[in-house]
Design a protein around this motif. Structure first.
Motif, PDB file in Angstrom:
ATOM      1  N   ALA A  60      -8.282  15.664   8.432  1.00 54.08           N
ATOM      2  CA  ALA A  60      -8.668  15.285   6.764  1.00 54.08           C
ATOM      3  C   ALA A  60      -9.635  16.277   6.372  1.00 54.08           C
ATOM      4  CB  ALA A  60      -9.166  13.830   6.919  1.00 54.08           C
ATOM      5  N   ARG A  61      -9.634  16.462   5.272  1.00 50.37           N
ATOM      6  CA  ARG A  61     -10.964  16.979   4.245  1.00 50.37           C
ATOM      7  C   ARG A  61     -11.550  16.166   3.663  1.00 50.37           C
ATOM      8  NH1 ARG A  61     -10.465  22.055  -0.231  1.00 50.37           N
ATOM      9  NH2 ARG A  61     -12.399  21.337  -0.987  1.00 50.37           N
TER      10      ARG A  61
ATOM     11  N   GLY B  99     -13.344  14.285   0.585  1.00 45.22           N
ATOM     12  CA  GLY B  99     -13.008  14.204  -0.730  1.00 45.22           C
ATOM     13  C   GLY B  99     -14.022  14.768  -1.748  1.00 45.22           C
ATOM     14  N   GLU B 100     -15.122  14.722  -1.423  1.00 45.10           N
ATOM     15  CA  GLU B 100     -16.111  15.422  -2.196  1.00 45.10           C
ATOM     16  C   GLU B 100     -17.092  16.520  -1.503  1.00 45.10           C
ATOM     17  OE1 GLU B 100     -18.364  12.863  -4.476  1.00 45.10           O
ATOM     18  OE2 GLU B 100     -16.692  11.861  -5.380  1.00 45.10           O
TER      19      GLU B 100
ATOM     20  N   GLU C  27     -17.208   8.688   5.411  1.00 45.95           N
ATOM     21  CA  GLU C  27     -16.028   9.408   5.054  1.00 45.95           C
ATOM     22  C   GLU C  27     -15.148   9.289   5.898  1.00 45.95           C
ATOM     23  OE1 GLU C  27     -13.562  11.873   2.396  1.00 45.95           O
ATOM     24  OE2 GLU C  27     -15.722  11.231   1.740  1.00 45.95           O
TER      25      GLU C  27
END
Length: 162
Positions: free
Chosen positions: A76-77, A79-80, A157
């Protein structure tokens, strides 16, 4: 004349193993502080001019740990992007005095290799003196104090994916 300092573009990596532990390294340039506290951090580094974020992430990960796409998988990356400010005493001393802190984009990767494939000396100069796998909940306690809020946000996150 006061110049408004910006934030250094940066990427960071939460490298988790199959057991859900995360990689942390002890920096060579700051092995311990004056109070004897030793701090650890996850791989991170600056984005070169013209370099896309994912390319920078893989480059930094390899330079600091020897880990590549052959023995890890992108999960995953964040979101912000996240920012942190340097303490006042470090502003002007790091990164050529151009930045007041870093703006980081964080990635979560799963390490699929064997621990023997981690090589802290892949790139010279090396970044870390030693490394270990750590329970993710311990992350905020092992990082330098000015990055603790950032590490808590990263943990939040990615907590369910680690």
């Amino acid at each position: 004349m006061d110049i408004e300092l910006g934030y250094r573009p940066c990427v960071g990596v939460v490298l988790a193993n199959r057991e859900g532990k995360v990689f942390v390294g002890k920096r060579l340039d700051h092995p311990e502080t004056t109070d004897g506290q030793i701090y650890w951090q996850m791989p991170q580094g600056g984005v070169d001019p013209g370099e896309d974020l994912e390319t920078a992430m893989w480059r930094e990960l390899h330079e600091e740990t020897g880990v590549t796409q052959d023995n890890s998988t992108l999960i995953a990356r964040a979101g912000e992007s996240l920012r942190y400010d340097l303490p006042d005493e470090l502003i002007g001393k790091l990164w050529g005095g151009k930045y007041r802190g870093q703006e980081q984009v964080w990635y979560l990767l799963r390490f699929t290799g064997d621990d023997s494939e981690v090589d802290l000396e892949t790139h010279q100069p090396a970044e870390f003196a030693e490394w270990k796998w750590l329970d993710p909940e311990q992350l905020p306690e092992v990082i330098v104090p000015f990055k603790r809020v950032l590490y808590r946000a990263i943990l939040e996150e990615f907590r369910n994916l680690i």
